[in-house]
Structures are given as structure tokens and as C-alpha cells.
Design a protein around this motif. Structure first.
Motif, PDB file in Angstrom:
ATOM      1  N   LYS A 108       9.663  40.534  47.870  1.00  0.00           N
ATOM      2  CA  LYS A 108       9.321  40.555  49.293  1.00  0.00           C
ATOM      3  C   LYS A 108       8.496  39.323  49.634  1.00  0.00           C
ATOM      4  O   LYS A 108       7.470  39.070  49.042  1.00  0.00           O
ATOM      5  CB  LYS A 108       8.517  41.828  49.603  1.00  0.00           C
ATOM      6  N   ILE A 109       8.972  38.574  50.558  1.00  0.00           N
ATOM      7  CA  ILE A 109       8.230  37.390  50.972  1.00  0.00           C
ATOM      8  C   ILE A 109       7.808  37.614  52.414  1.00  0.00           C
ATOM      9  O   ILE A 109       8.601  38.045  53.234  1.00  0.00           O
ATOM     10  CB  ILE A 109       9.098  36.118  50.857  1.00  0.00           C
ATOM     11  N   SER A 110       6.541  37.355  52.683  1.00  0.00           N
ATOM     12  CA  SER A 110       6.043  37.641  54.028  1.00  0.00           C
ATOM     13  C   SER A 110       6.707  36.746  55.068  1.00  0.00           C
ATOM     14  O   SER A 110       7.137  35.633  54.780  1.00  0.00           O
ATOM     15  CB  SER A 110       4.528  37.452  54.063  1.00  0.00           C
ATOM     16  N   MET A 111       6.790  37.289  56.283  1.00  0.00           N
ATOM     17  CA  MET A 111       7.406  36.564  57.394  1.00  0.00           C
ATOM     18  C   MET A 111       6.733  35.213  57.613  1.00  0.00           C
ATOM     19  O   MET A 111       7.388  34.211  57.848  1.00  0.00           O
ATOM     20  CB  MET A 111       7.279  37.381  58.689  1.00  0.00           C
TER      21      MET A 111
ATOM     22  N   ARG B  78      10.619  27.494  56.426  1.00  0.00           N
ATOM     23  CA  ARG B  78      11.651  26.987  57.348  1.00  0.00           C
ATOM     24  C   ARG B  78      11.179  25.710  58.042  1.00  0.00           C
ATOM     25  O   ARG B  78      11.943  24.768  58.222  1.00  0.00           O
ATOM     26  CB  ARG B  78      12.017  28.054  58.373  1.00  0.00           C
ATOM     27  N   GLU B  79       9.899  25.706  58.401  1.00  0.00           N
ATOM     28  CA  GLU B  79       9.319  24.538  59.051  1.00  0.00           C
ATOM     29  C   GLU B  79       9.371  23.323  58.110  1.00  0.00           C
ATOM     30  O   GLU B  79       9.759  22.224  58.490  1.00  0.00           O
ATOM     31  CB  GLU B  79       7.869  24.863  59.430  1.00  0.00           C
ATOM     32  N   LEU B  80       9.018  23.581  56.882  1.00  0.00           N
ATOM     33  CA  LEU B  80       8.959  22.526  55.871  1.00  0.00           C
ATOM     34  C   LEU B  80      10.341  21.945  55.561  1.00  0.00           C
ATOM     35  O   LEU B  80      10.512  20.727  55.480  1.00  0.00           O
ATOM     36  CB  LEU B  80       8.343  23.099  54.593  1.00  0.00           C
TER      37      LEU B  80
ATOM     38  N   ALA C  91      20.734  24.495  62.902  1.00  0.00           N
ATOM     39  CA  ALA C  91      21.054  25.922  62.969  1.00  0.00           C
ATOM     40  C   ALA C  91      21.593  26.406  61.622  1.00  0.00           C
ATOM     41  O   ALA C  91      21.276  27.509  61.167  1.00  0.00           O
ATOM     42  CB  ALA C  91      22.076  26.177  64.069  1.00  0.00           C
ATOM     43  N   ILE C  92      22.398  25.571  60.980  1.00  0.00           N
ATOM     44  CA  ILE C  92      22.950  25.923  59.669  1.00  0.00           C
ATOM     45  C   ILE C  92      21.825  26.015  58.639  1.00  0.00           C
ATOM     46  O   ILE C  92      21.732  26.982  57.879  1.00  0.00           O
ATOM     47  CB  ILE C  92      24.032  24.899  59.241  1.00  0.00           C
ATOM     48  N   LEU C  93      20.947  25.042  58.659  1.00  0.00           N
ATOM     49  CA  LEU C  93      19.802  25.055  57.738  1.00  0.00           C
ATOM     50  C   LEU C  93      18.950  26.304  57.953  1.00  0.00           C
ATOM     51  O   LEU C  93      18.556  26.986  57.006  1.00  0.00           O
ATOM     52  CB  LEU C  93      18.955  23.798  57.944  1.00  0.00           C
ATOM     53  N   ASP C  94      18.677  26.614  59.210  1.00  0.00           N
ATOM     54  CA  ASP C  94      17.878  27.789  59.564  1.00  0.00           C
ATOM     55  C   ASP C  94      18.492  29.067  59.024  1.00  0.00           C
ATOM     56  O   ASP C  94      17.809  29.910  58.462  1.00  0.00           O
ATOM     57  CB  ASP C  94      17.776  27.905  61.087  1.00  0.00           C
ATOM     58  N   LEU C  95      19.782  29.195  59.224  1.00  0.00           N
ATOM     59  CA  LEU C  95      20.471  30.410  58.789  1.00  0.00           C
ATOM     60  C   LEU C  95      20.395  30.558  57.269  1.00  0.00           C
ATOM     61  O   LEU C  95      20.137  31.646  56.753  1.00  0.00           O
ATOM     62  CB  LEU C  95      21.924  30.379  59.264  1.00  0.00           C
TER      63      LEU C  95
ATOM     64  N   TYR D 196      18.134  29.493  55.367  1.00  0.00           N
ATOM     65  CA  TYR D 196      16.769  29.837  54.966  1.00  0.00           C
ATOM     66  C   TYR D 196      16.262  31.090  55.668  1.00  0.00           C
ATOM     67  O   TYR D 196      15.088  31.405  55.595  1.00  0.00           O
ATOM     68  CB  TYR D 196      15.830  28.654  55.199  1.00  0.00           C
ATOM     69  N   THR D 197      17.146  31.801  56.368  1.00  0.00           N
ATOM     70  CA  THR D 197      16.719  33.045  56.996  1.00  0.00           C
ATOM     71  C   THR D 197      17.180  34.247  56.201  1.00  0.00           C
ATOM     72  O   THR D 197      16.376  34.980  55.668  1.00  0.00           O
ATOM     73  CB  THR D 197      17.215  33.139  58.446  1.00  0.00           C
ATOM     74  N   ASP D 198      18.472  34.438  56.086  1.00  0.00           N
ATOM     75  CA  ASP D 198      18.867  35.647  55.362  1.00  0.00           C
ATOM     76  C   ASP D 198      20.042  35.462  54.416  1.00  0.00           C
ATOM     77  O   ASP D 198      20.637  36.409  53.965  1.00  0.00           O
ATOM     78  CB  ASP D 198      19.137  36.792  56.329  1.00  0.00           C
ATOM     79  N   GLN D 199      20.387  34.227  54.125  1.00  0.00           N
ATOM     80  CA  GLN D 199      21.478  34.018  53.196  1.00  0.00           C
ATOM     81  C   GLN D 199      20.902  33.709  51.825  1.00  0.00           C
ATOM     82  O   GLN D 199      20.249  32.703  51.652  1.00  0.00           O
ATOM     83  CB  GLN D 199      22.341  32.837  53.653  1.00  0.00           C
ATOM     84  N   ARG D 200      21.133  34.563  50.878  1.00  0.00           N
ATOM     85  CA  ARG D 200      20.650  34.277  49.531  1.00  0.00           C
ATOM     86  C   ARG D 200      21.719  33.499  48.770  1.00  0.00           C
ATOM     87  O   ARG D 200      21.604  32.325  48.561  1.00  0.00           O
ATOM     88  CB  ARG D 200      20.292  35.576  48.793  1.00  0.00           C
ATOM     89  N   HIS D 201      22.768  34.179  48.378  1.00  0.00           N
ATOM     90  CA  HIS D 201      23.886  33.505  47.725  1.00  0.00           C
ATOM     91  C   HIS D 201      25.068  33.663  48.650  1.00  0.00           C
ATOM     92  O   HIS D 201      25.370  34.763  49.079  1.00  0.00           O
ATOM     93  CB  HIS D 201      24.185  34.131  46.377  1.00  0.00           C
ATOM     94  N   PHE D 202      25.740  32.594  48.918  1.00  0.00           N
ATOM     95  CA  PHE D 202      26.825  32.689  49.896  1.00  0.00           C
ATOM     96  C   PHE D 202      27.911  31.675  49.573  1.00  0.00           C
ATOM     97  O   PHE D 202      27.680  30.690  48.878  1.00  0.00           O
ATOM     98  CB  PHE D 202      26.289  32.453  51.309  1.00  0.00           C
ATOM     99  N   ASP D 203      29.102  31.943  50.095  1.00  0.00           N
ATOM    100  CA  ASP D 203      30.153  30.933  50.013  1.00  0.00           C
ATOM    101  C   ASP D 203      30.408  30.435  51.426  1.00  0.00           C
ATOM    102  O   ASP D 203      29.811  30.919  52.385  1.00  0.00           O
ATOM    103  CB  ASP D 203      31.422  31.475  49.330  1.00  0.00           C
ATOM    104  N   MET D 204      31.278  29.471  51.563  1.00  0.00           N
ATOM    105  CA  MET D 204      31.510  28.854  52.860  1.00  0.00           C
ATOM    106  C   MET D 204      32.019  29.862  53.890  1.00  0.00           C
ATOM    107  O   MET D 204      31.636  29.801  55.052  1.00  0.00           O
ATOM    108  CB  MET D 204      32.509  27.705  52.728  1.00  0.00           C
TER     109      MET D 204
END
Ligand SMILES: [Zn+2]
Ligand SMILES: [Zn+2]
Length: 164
Positions: A3-6, A13-15, A37-41, A43-51
Motif C-alpha cells: 500500500k502506497i499512500s496517495m 507522479r510529479e517527479l 496523459a500516458i505517463l500519468d496513467l 503511474y496511476t494504476d497500471q502495474r504490469h501491462f501490455d500495449m
């Protein structure tokens, strides 16, 4: 998953946005809202993902980007080391955020290709204490292939069903 705090997530995300800006500026690439927007996404809720999952996730958020933009942005994010790529053969590759990512191994389901994080202190210590002659290890990741619980359940069910 840890769990990582908000608050911490927001800081991260800022960094990474800053790092991306520095990279785009230094290389004279355009700073488009789509790229951020892609970078944000990621670093928001995508852990492991494909294209494909990333493309769908962008669309779900009503952020329509072309696949070309997505591939192009991903290339930039890989180059500036904000995203990591794991490649298995030709058809299976997945990505994950590179920054502020806790060290972990990967469990890969050979049936549905789902990737899960796996943390194990024992393994970590064992590998850290391992001396390799003539080689200085920097980082590593272990890939364990098998069946995820959902697929194992599914296969078991089908077996029962097909019994004469
Ligand atoms: Zn599976
Ligand atoms: Zn991972």
C-alpha cells in the motif's frame, strides 16, 4: 501489492513528469498533453501491462490516442528509463513503471499471460549473498512460469465437466 499512500503517489507522479519534461526538452521533442496523459496513467494504476491494455485504459478514460502515438510515447519513456520493458519471445512483452517500483519477481501465467508481482525475502537474500566469479551483479529479476489461480480453477472445472 504494497500500500502506497496517495500523497507519495502524487509526489512520484510529479517527479516523473519533471524527468519526462527534462528529457523531452533536452532532445527537442514536443511536450504534448497525450504524452503526459500516458505517463500519468502508467503511474496511476497500471502495474504490469501490455500495449493493448494500455490502449484500452486510455480509451476508457476518454483519452483517445492513436496506437502510433502510444508506441511512440512508450519508446520515449523507455529511452528515458521511466518505463521498463520485459520481453518474452516475439509475441509477449509487457511493461511496468520503472520509478519508485518496489523490487519484485514476476509470476507469469502460461495460460492467460497474466503477470503478477512476487516478493520473497528469502530469495532476495539468497541472490544478494551469491558471489559470482568474475561478474558484478547490478540488478536482476526472476520469471516464474506456471498457472495462475483463476486458470487453475478453470482447468479443474473443465476437467470435471468433461468427465465421462
Ligand atoms: Zn492465468
Ligand atoms: Zn514487475
Amino acid at each position: 501489492m504494497l500500500k502506497i499512500s496517495m500523497e507519495k503517489e502524487n509526489k512520484v507522479r510529479e517527479l516523473v513528469r519533471q524527468k519526462f519534461t527534462e528529457y523531452l526538452t533536452a532532445n527537442k521533442f514536443r511536450k504534448t498533453p497525450e504524452r503526459y496523459a500516458i505517463l500519468d496513467l502508467i503511474y496511476t494504476d497500471q502495474r504490469h501491462f501490455d500495449m493493448d491494455t494500455l490502449y484500452e485504459a486510455m480509451n476508457e478514460r476518454n483519452f483517445r490516442v492513436s496506437r502510433a502515438t502510444l508506441y511512440n510515447t512508450m519508446q520515449l519513456l523507455l529511452e528515458c528509463h521511466l518505463v521498463l520493458k520485459h520481453q518474452f519471445g516475439q509475441n509477449l512483452s509487457f511493461y511496468e513503471r520503472a520509478y519508485n517500483n518496489d523490487f519484485h519477481h514476476h509470476l507469469i501465467c502460461s495460460h492467460c499471460n497474466k503477470v503478477q508481482e512476487y516478493k520473497d525475502a528469502e530469495l532476495k537474500t539468497a541472490i544478494q549473498n551469491k558471489k559470482i566469479k568474475g561478474f558484478i551483479p547490478e540488478h536482476y529479476s526472476l520469471y516464474i512460469y506456471g498457472l495462475c489461480s483463476a486458470c487453475a480453477r478453470e482447468l479443474k472445472k473443465n476437467k470435471k465437466f468433461n468427465k465421462p
